[in-house]
Write a protein that holds these residues in place. Structure first.
Motif, PDB file in Angstrom:
ATOM      1  N   VAL A  74       0.853  -1.206   0.000  1.00  0.00           N
ATOM      2  CA  VAL A  74       0.000   0.000   0.000  1.00  0.00           C
ATOM      3  C   VAL A  74       0.881   1.246   0.000  1.00  0.00           C
ATOM      4  CG1 VAL A  74      -1.768   1.269   1.252  1.00  0.00           C
ATOM      5  CG2 VAL A  74      -1.766  -1.241   1.285  1.00  0.00           C
TER       6      VAL A  74
ATOM      7  N   LEU B 220      -3.837   7.134   4.217  1.00  0.00           N
ATOM      8  CA  LEU B 220      -4.360   8.012   5.280  1.00  0.00           C
ATOM      9  C   LEU B 220      -3.874   7.452   6.610  1.00  0.00           C
ATOM     10  CD1 LEU B 220      -7.855   8.351   3.648  1.00  0.00           C
ATOM     11  CD2 LEU B 220      -6.231  10.231   3.936  1.00  0.00           C
ATOM     12  N   ASP B 221      -4.759   7.290   7.600  1.00  0.00           N
ATOM     13  CA  ASP B 221      -4.245   6.649   8.824  1.00  0.00           C
ATOM     14  C   ASP B 221      -4.888   5.288   9.057  1.00  0.00           C
ATOM     15  OD1 ASP B 221      -6.716   7.411   9.761  1.00  0.00           O
ATOM     16  OD2 ASP B 221      -5.957   8.663  11.386  1.00  0.00           O
ATOM     17  N   MET B 222      -5.149   4.607   7.964  1.00  0.00           N
ATOM     18  CA  MET B 222      -5.540   3.210   8.117  1.00  0.00           C
ATOM     19  C   MET B 222      -4.300   2.399   8.518  1.00  0.00           C
ATOM     20  SD  MET B 222      -8.325   2.744   5.039  1.00  0.00           S
ATOM     21  CE  MET B 222      -7.530   3.612   3.683  1.00  0.00           C
ATOM     22  N   ALA B 223      -4.552   1.252   9.115  1.00  0.00           N
ATOM     23  CA  ALA B 223      -3.440   0.388   9.531  1.00  0.00           C
ATOM     24  C   ALA B 223      -2.870  -0.315   8.313  1.00  0.00           C
ATOM     25  CB  ALA B 223      -3.937  -0.632  10.547  1.00  0.00           C
ATOM     26  N   THR B 224      -1.554  -0.209   8.146  1.00  0.00           N
ATOM     27  CA  THR B 224      -0.915  -0.959   7.054  1.00  0.00           C
ATOM     28  C   THR B 224       0.264  -1.739   7.626  1.00  0.00           C
ATOM     29  OG1 THR B 224       0.669   0.762   6.467  1.00  0.00           O
ATOM     30  CG2 THR B 224      -1.474   0.820   5.343  1.00  0.00           C
ATOM     31  N   GLU B 225       0.649  -2.702   6.838  1.00  0.00           N
ATOM     32  CA  GLU B 225       1.789  -3.526   7.199  1.00  0.00           C
ATOM     33  C   GLU B 225       3.052  -2.668   7.384  1.00  0.00           C
ATOM     34  OE1 GLU B 225       1.800  -6.443   8.125  1.00  0.00           O
ATOM     35  OE2 GLU B 225       3.969  -6.729   8.124  1.00  0.00           O
TER      36      GLU B 225
ATOM     37  N   LYS C 240       3.291   0.467   8.145  1.00  0.00           N
ATOM     38  CA  LYS C 240       3.186   1.317   9.329  1.00  0.00           C
ATOM     39  C   LYS C 240       3.379   0.491  10.602  1.00  0.00           C
ATOM     40  CE  LYS C 240       0.062   4.861  11.187  1.00  0.00           C
ATOM     41  NZ  LYS C 240      -1.250   5.494  10.957  1.00  0.00           N
ATOM     42  N   ARG C 241       2.811  -0.727  10.570  1.00  0.00           N
ATOM     43  CA  ARG C 241       2.973  -1.609  11.724  1.00  0.00           C
ATOM     44  C   ARG C 241       4.446  -1.860  12.006  1.00  0.00           C
ATOM     45  NH1 ARG C 241       3.920  -6.420  13.255  1.00  0.00           N
ATOM     46  NH2 ARG C 241       4.383  -7.135  11.146  1.00  0.00           N
ATOM     47  N   ARG C 242       5.171  -2.138  10.936  1.00  0.00           N
ATOM     48  CA  ARG C 242       6.600  -2.423  11.115  1.00  0.00           C
ATOM     49  C   ARG C 242       7.341  -1.204  11.636  1.00  0.00           C
ATOM     50  NH1 ARG C 242       7.576  -5.827   5.653  1.00  0.00           N
ATOM     51  NH2 ARG C 242       6.828  -7.828   6.451  1.00  0.00           N
TER      52      ARG C 242
ATOM     53  N   ILE D 204      -0.683  -3.390  18.064  1.00  0.00           N
ATOM     54  CA  ILE D 204       0.457  -2.487  18.130  1.00  0.00           C
ATOM     55  C   ILE D 204       0.052  -1.038  17.860  1.00  0.00           C
ATOM     56  CG2 ILE D 204       1.269  -2.554  15.720  1.00  0.00           C
ATOM     57  CD1 ILE D 204       4.063  -3.173  17.061  1.00  0.00           C
ATOM     58  N   PHE D 205      -0.972  -0.849  17.049  1.00  0.00           N
ATOM     59  CA  PHE D 205      -1.463   0.517  16.799  1.00  0.00           C
ATOM     60  C   PHE D 205      -2.112   1.079  18.055  1.00  0.00           C
ATOM     61  CE2 PHE D 205      -1.204  -1.596  12.747  1.00  0.00           C
ATOM     62  CZ  PHE D 205      -0.643  -0.646  11.919  1.00  0.00           C
TER      63      PHE D 205
ATOM     64  N   TYR E 237      -9.199   6.787  10.805  1.00  0.00           N
ATOM     65  CA  TYR E 237      -9.757   5.873   9.806  1.00  0.00           C
ATOM     66  C   TYR E 237      -9.524   4.413  10.180  1.00  0.00           C
ATOM     67  CZ  TYR E 237     -10.573   9.855   6.742  1.00  0.00           C
ATOM     68  OH  TYR E 237     -11.023  11.042   6.204  1.00  0.00           O
ATOM     69  N   CYS E 238      -8.434   4.125  10.852  1.00  0.00           N
ATOM     70  CA  CYS E 238      -8.163   2.740  11.237  1.00  0.00           C
ATOM     71  C   CYS E 238      -9.230   2.227  12.208  1.00  0.00           C
ATOM     72  CB  CYS E 238      -6.778   2.614  11.849  1.00  0.00           C
ATOM     73  SG  CYS E 238      -6.547   3.658  13.283  1.00  0.00           S
TER      74      CYS E 238
ATOM     75  N   THR F 209      -8.844  -3.164   9.926  1.00  0.00           N
ATOM     76  CA  THR F 209      -8.066  -4.319   9.487  1.00  0.00           C
ATOM     77  C   THR F 209      -6.697  -3.819   9.063  1.00  0.00           C
ATOM     78  OG1 THR F 209      -8.141  -6.322   8.127  1.00  0.00           O
ATOM     79  CG2 THR F 209      -8.752  -4.247   7.040  1.00  0.00           C
ATOM     80  N   LEU F 210      -5.785  -4.756   8.878  1.00  0.00           N
ATOM     81  CA  LEU F 210      -4.420  -4.390   8.526  1.00  0.00           C
ATOM     82  C   LEU F 210      -4.245  -4.540   7.021  1.00  0.00           C
ATOM     83  CD1 LEU F 210      -1.586  -3.710   9.845  1.00  0.00           C
ATOM     84  CD2 LEU F 210      -1.092  -6.143   9.545  1.00  0.00           C
ATOM     85  N   PHE F 211      -4.108  -3.415   6.328  1.00  0.00           N
ATOM     86  CA  PHE F 211      -3.983  -3.460   4.874  1.00  0.00           C
ATOM     87  C   PHE F 211      -2.550  -3.769   4.475  1.00  0.00           C
ATOM     88  CE2 PHE F 211      -7.730  -0.884   5.675  1.00  0.00           C
ATOM     89  CZ  PHE F 211      -8.656  -1.537   4.867  1.00  0.00           C
TER      90      PHE F 211
ATOM     91  N   LYS G 145      -1.738  -4.725   0.749  1.00  0.00           N
ATOM     92  CA  LYS G 145      -1.473  -4.703  -0.678  1.00  0.00           C
ATOM     93  C   LYS G 145      -2.584  -3.918  -1.364  1.00  0.00           C
ATOM     94  CE  LYS G 145      -0.927  -7.982  -4.418  1.00  0.00           C
ATOM     95  NZ  LYS G 145      -0.376  -9.254  -4.899  1.00  0.00           N
ATOM     96  N   ALA G 146      -2.253  -3.317  -2.508  1.00  0.00           N
ATOM     97  CA  ALA G 146      -3.267  -2.528  -3.200  1.00  0.00           C
ATOM     98  C   ALA G 146      -2.947  -2.440  -4.672  1.00  0.00           C
ATOM     99  CB  ALA G 146      -3.327  -1.123  -2.603  1.00  0.00           C
TER     100      ALA G 146
ATOM    101  N   ASN H 296      -1.229   2.207  -7.007  1.00  0.00           N
ATOM    102  CA  ASN H 296      -0.087   1.538  -7.647  1.00  0.00           C
ATOM    103  C   ASN H 296      -0.291   1.305  -9.141  1.00  0.00           C
ATOM    104  OD1 ASN H 296       0.909   1.505  -5.036  1.00  0.00           O
ATOM    105  ND2 ASN H 296       0.260  -0.587  -4.632  1.00  0.00           N
TER     106      ASN H 296
END
Lengths: 434, 434, 434, 434
Positions: C80, C84-89, C91-93, D13-14, D24-25, D30-32, D34-35, D63
């Motif tokens: 991704v 915005l501020d959705m949770a992403t992989e 960002k988690r890392r 973790i968030f 927004y999260c 959920t944890l995104f 890929k897109a 992407n």
């Protein structure tokens, strides 16, 4: 005093009907009924020596006979009382006399503005004009300065309690350290100059500096004449206007008519109020150098800027006291008596941890323990003297008798005040012992 | 008038010494020397009918004999003149009389604050208090409202020329459309309600609304009673305070003591000044509901808030005119005469393109061509009537005679004003023909 | 470099299409096409040593191979990019790694906020939060501090030219003297404490103090650790938050990850940006003590606060350089080389009237004659070194190489810079002689 | 999707490390991972249709392969990544292409400013410039407008919750009613004109008007083209600049490149961000008429204004989609499908009490019961659609798919959204029945 005896002497009605904002009536809890010279009488007939003089509004004392005579005659003749800024006979006389007695002898050619009859009106007008002339928005003011309670004046006033009353941020002003604010090692004028020179200081170039030569409300801090000259030079260097707020310490309170005369400076704008009315009637003036008179008609105004009764007494007071140098000389002579008395007190009562403050007829003692100043005033009131505190923590008790007080009055006051000091100190020692 | 003959009648000294900010002396270019009732005399002895009444400060006329007598007696007896906010006999009487004559009969229990003796002081105090009580910073004011010339009051004043004098942004206020501002189709109260309800309107929730029931400076716009009730309801709904600035149209100018009485509203705070002093002496009051009296002592103050001469005349005026309903009844009766005269003029002189404005003793005509209003005033002055314009473009000429004017005075004034209208209209037609 | 040879090397298009606000392209007038490590190449293939490092945004140099590899892999895998501020992989890392590598080893438990990807966003968020937490409006900032160009950040920035761009008064901030601002005799921390203690100082109690440990834009003024501890103590004493803006000198620029570590202070809020992204990609963080996390969801936001490509490179950089102490040790070692070089230059070229400034990898020389600093940078560019000035009068030339520069790179840079100094000094002497 | 299966899918973790300000999260928990195009996948491999498109930042989808290819090639070639505002090859190409593809075909000759890579930077720059050009301080903005979260932009933003976050008064801005704000009977443009004409309205003459043609955050209020022309005419009449904030609805979101094209207006300043970067990378532009380019070099700046990766993808997107009219035509065609779908929904589900809002690819339904909009979004997410609410009470659910969505994608989305509407309506009826 028969008539007084008939009045209701209770303060109940004030507690019931007047807002909690009232203050002096709490420190001097009696009903005043009559006044003359440096004496007030309450409804019971008790006399009080007035060492407060209407916070500087009564330099010529209460109900001065010569002024009173002029005032009553004007009223009886149906002279115009209220005139907005129409031309009146009383105003014409005041303008002419102020020019003749005050301005011309001092080689000053200020134009005279009637901004509304309170000090804060005079300050607001001065700030507006400075901003208009210079096209800048910031005003440089000083720690512990006091200039009034309306929003523009409050923004250049130091007192946090007063400022807090605004309820909104006070903006377009920057507070700088007054003379001697931070010890001998720090030259506050040089510090200010450094900030103005430094393009990265975060200070916008001010339109003007507003300063009191003696900070009456702020703790009787008297600026040195050298420092005032430095501030004036900084104003010239950075093209800022110099505004002297002489509302409290002008009209002779420090001896000369304007407090800044012995410093040898020429302010661009001067505000006057309090004693300028002569009789305690509301009046204020904003004086401005002629080249600054860029006002449009009506750009600043106010319903009571034509308070003709005050014009009459103002003119009478100027004639009475400023046609020659007698009052000035007497004031300076008696100021020395006050200074001697206060330095004696400091020496004699080490528990005060006293430091002398002020000059002229606005001197006092800053007490090491702030509460002591209030105690002295309370004890003084109990002994028939009206006297107030000053300073950010009310740590200074101050002597502001009318200029017309005679030597007997001074001596009487001193005796009572010493007794008050002794009592306050003793009480304090007692409470510490417990 | 022998004494007057001796005075210097020239206005040179004003031009030389007084600031360019002076304004009314330009419109009424003569030197006034004497006044009584609804008449002013200049130094030459020429008489003028006063249809301006100190911009509303002289509801009881100039130098009212009964008030004068009380004033002079007080001065002769050495009553306290200047007292800051210490308790004095004169203040006690004023408090008691105001309570007895004004508040209690109207079932109002306001506490009384002495904020300093000018209208703008009263407004600044009101705004501070509202912000403190509500813990919010914005004040909602109205298009063409006028509340004073110090920075806080100016921020809630509509006039762009006055606002421009500030030299800094005027903040923490939001200007909303007054009643009938934008045609019949738009209900301005509903519009305001919509903005307050809408979390996205960009308007911070105000601490208070400040409103004049008749906008004296803004063009004699008289709010309908229904609209005032709507504004009050909106204040209640959104927990805002309602401040009525009754400085110009209170003290009987519209008939009732407070101008808002016939609207049936109960403001939280009321400001009074101008005619409250009775004799044209500086005085102002801020009235507040008791539960709002959260002031700390001294949180707002001012040197001349204890102007005892004005206390004396204020009390005398209340006794003289408000102990019974006679003045109110007479004012209402004569208001109808004024209304009739003005509507006649509008009909008779279609060139005015006149629209009637105002109510009570503050009525006038808005002229289609703005300059006509000024011309009418000039012609009126030439015919011995003092009268002023109003409105954002000075397009309204207004009649504000003292309430105490008799029917003869009114008739005399009307005749001269009609002649002035006729002359102004004729002059205009002449210039258009060329 | 064949491909580059084909490109148009002219700068005409920038002059034609880009706003006059552009600046660095004027000082470094060539078209850059390629970059790696501490080297930039222009379209002609000319190489430049980068001693500016993106104003501190390129601590790990240009296009670091390890980071590049991670970045390209993420893009190729369709990770991704914008979230915005959705949770992403990604960002988690980053969150996990920042916690593991930066916070926990330093016993810090900040919560992490993504305020939008520029430094000024991070500062605006910090100021909002401080005001919300403390319920006060004023922020105390310092002379010559720099915090950003949006209105809130600009109000706490010292530079008058930048401030002037606002076009409105910058309010709710008060500028105080930085460490060593006014000579040895004046302890600026004590001065600030005096103003805060004094109820009459005219300073509202601030919500927070915002400070840089080394003022990068303001002239490389490095606060002493003792002074920083004093400021922290003052914050505790007066219940103000301490915000350290570590945008330019954090992320290892002074050796340690946070610049304030050696001072032993614990800021309440820390802002990070510039090099936190690792690869020069836009990213900013606001760190806050957990007990301050009173934000409502979405109370501050921004479209690009989820710049995942920067999350990837930020995480990679933390792993690469902050898992052990190697970079810190090397930075400190090389900082001494820089210091030695600069003090040598000061001694060797007295015409510089040079004074050493800064610490770590942000050091420079303040020149007695301000123009000399600019001349040195110009001569340096002519000799293939990119280097900038700093300070309110651009009187400082500064060395900000990437931290990853090797000893050869430093030596090469030093040689060219000395040549530039010599040339600038010679030119100046020449022009003085004429 | 093996690699995703290995990642940790928990959001713990968030919750532990990220500030409460995240939003927004919470709505899309959920944890995104890929897109691509209009699809997002979470770490579990679940696919989601993206009808939010990064709040308008992903007009070309996630992407995009052609952009990705250009981006990766640039990175692999060590093109300059971070350049401040030095001239780079990538920037040169973007400038030339923007001129060729966007400006010249539309006969616009704006100069291009890179104000820092977020929308709020672009707005802050626009406001600074307008104030500088006109020498005035006020900006006129609209109810429910949204322009950003830094202090200058926030002052022209309507949302009370966002404004409240400032913690200080938001000044130098005046909020006016947007098109159709107060019913049919009130012409808001005429109202604004009345206030500007009236010297007593209390509104300072603004330097500029800032407006969105469709208020994305404020509830999808689409201004009529006639009203926009009225606003432009008012700007010309009163010598104010017209700023169109096209950050959310520019770059083709309403069909044409600039949203204002069909209205036939020529703004003085235009702000662009969000989709201008093409790939979701941070970028923002401020466009200004050449005669307004009075910036001094560096008067506004920012570390990441030279985000070259975004320059590369921005240029690629312009070439790919704006060299011909295909995307515009397709967007307009599909917009009609969206409109039809929404009007069908309003008719079919009267419980929505729905009103259609918006135009182009930013349309939605305002629900009579505000909570319904949120429920629809929740149900949509449960059905694999990412979609958000808007408006002051979050009463609008909005469809912002990427412009590149195909008809199948639209159909799929519509089906799921209808199911979500049905579920939300049913749930509501159920809860009302209880």
């Amino acid at each position: 005093m028969q008539t007084l005896a008939k009045t209701e002497s209770s303060l109940d009605i004030f507690e019931k009907l007047e807002s909690e904002v009232r203050s002096y009536c709490r420190g001097f809890p009696t009903l005043f009924a009559k006044a003359r010279g440096y004496t007030l009488w309450d409804a019971e007939g008790t006399a009080y020596l007035d060492f407060f003089a209407g916070a500087g509004a009564l330099n010529y004392g209460h109900n001065h006979p010569a002024l009173k005579e002029r005032l009553v005659r004007y009223i009886m003749d149906d002279g115009v009382t209220h005139s907005l800024d129409m031309a009146t006979e009383a105003k014409r006389r005041l303008l002419a006399t102020f020019d003749e007695v005050v301005l011309r002898p001092r080689k000053l050619d200020y134009k005279i503005m009637f901004p509304g009859p309170t000090g804060t009106n005079a300050v607001e007008a001065a700030l507006k004009l400075a901003r208009k002339v210079k096209g800048r928005q910031t005003i440089l003011s000083f720690t512990n300065g006091f200039h009034g309670m309306t929003l523009g004046s409050l923004a250049v006033t130091g007192n946090g309690f007063k400022r807090g009353g605004a309820g909104v941020p006070l903006t377009n002003a920057v507070s700088m350290p007054f003379d001697d604010y931070f010890g001998d090692a720090t030259d506050t004028a040089a510090y200010i100059e450094r900030l103005l020179e430094d393009g990265g200081s975060g200070m916008e170039m001010p339109a003007a500096v507003i300063v009191e030569t003696v900070q009456g409300e702020g703790g009787l801090n008297a600026a040195s004449f050298g420092w005032l000259k430095r501030i004036e030079a900084i104003c010239r260097k950075f093209d800022m206007l110099l505004i002297v707020d002489d509302i409290q310490v002008g009209c002779g309170r420090t001896g000369t008519f304007f407090s800044f005369e012995p410093a040898g400076i020429r302010p661009d704008i001067v505000t006057l109020s309090k004693s300028i009315g002569g009789y305690g009637l509301p009046l204020a003036l904003t004086l401005l150098k002629p080249e600054l008179d860029v006002w449009s008609p009506g750009e600043h105004n106010g319903t009571f800027r034509g308070n003709n009764l005050a014009f009459v007494t103002a003119e009478a007071a100027l004639r009475e006291y400023w046609s020659d140098g007698a009052l000035e000389a007497e004031t300076i002579r008696k100021s020395e008596r006050i200074r001697t008395f206060l330095t004696d007190m400091i020496e004699k009562y080490p528990a005060l941890q006293g430091a002398h403050r002020g000059r002229g007829f606005i001197q006092g003692i800053a007490c090491g323990a702030a509460e002591l100043a209030g105690d002295v005033c309370k004890e003084a009131f109990a002994r028939g003297v009206i006297m107030e505190t000053s300073g950010p923590s009310d740590e200074v008790f101050k002597l502001l008798p009318p200029l017309i007080i005679d030597d007997e009055g001074l001596a009487d006051g001193f005796a009572r005040i010493e007794a008050a000091i002794a009592a306050a100190v003793a009480k304090r020692k007692g409470s510490e012992r417990e």
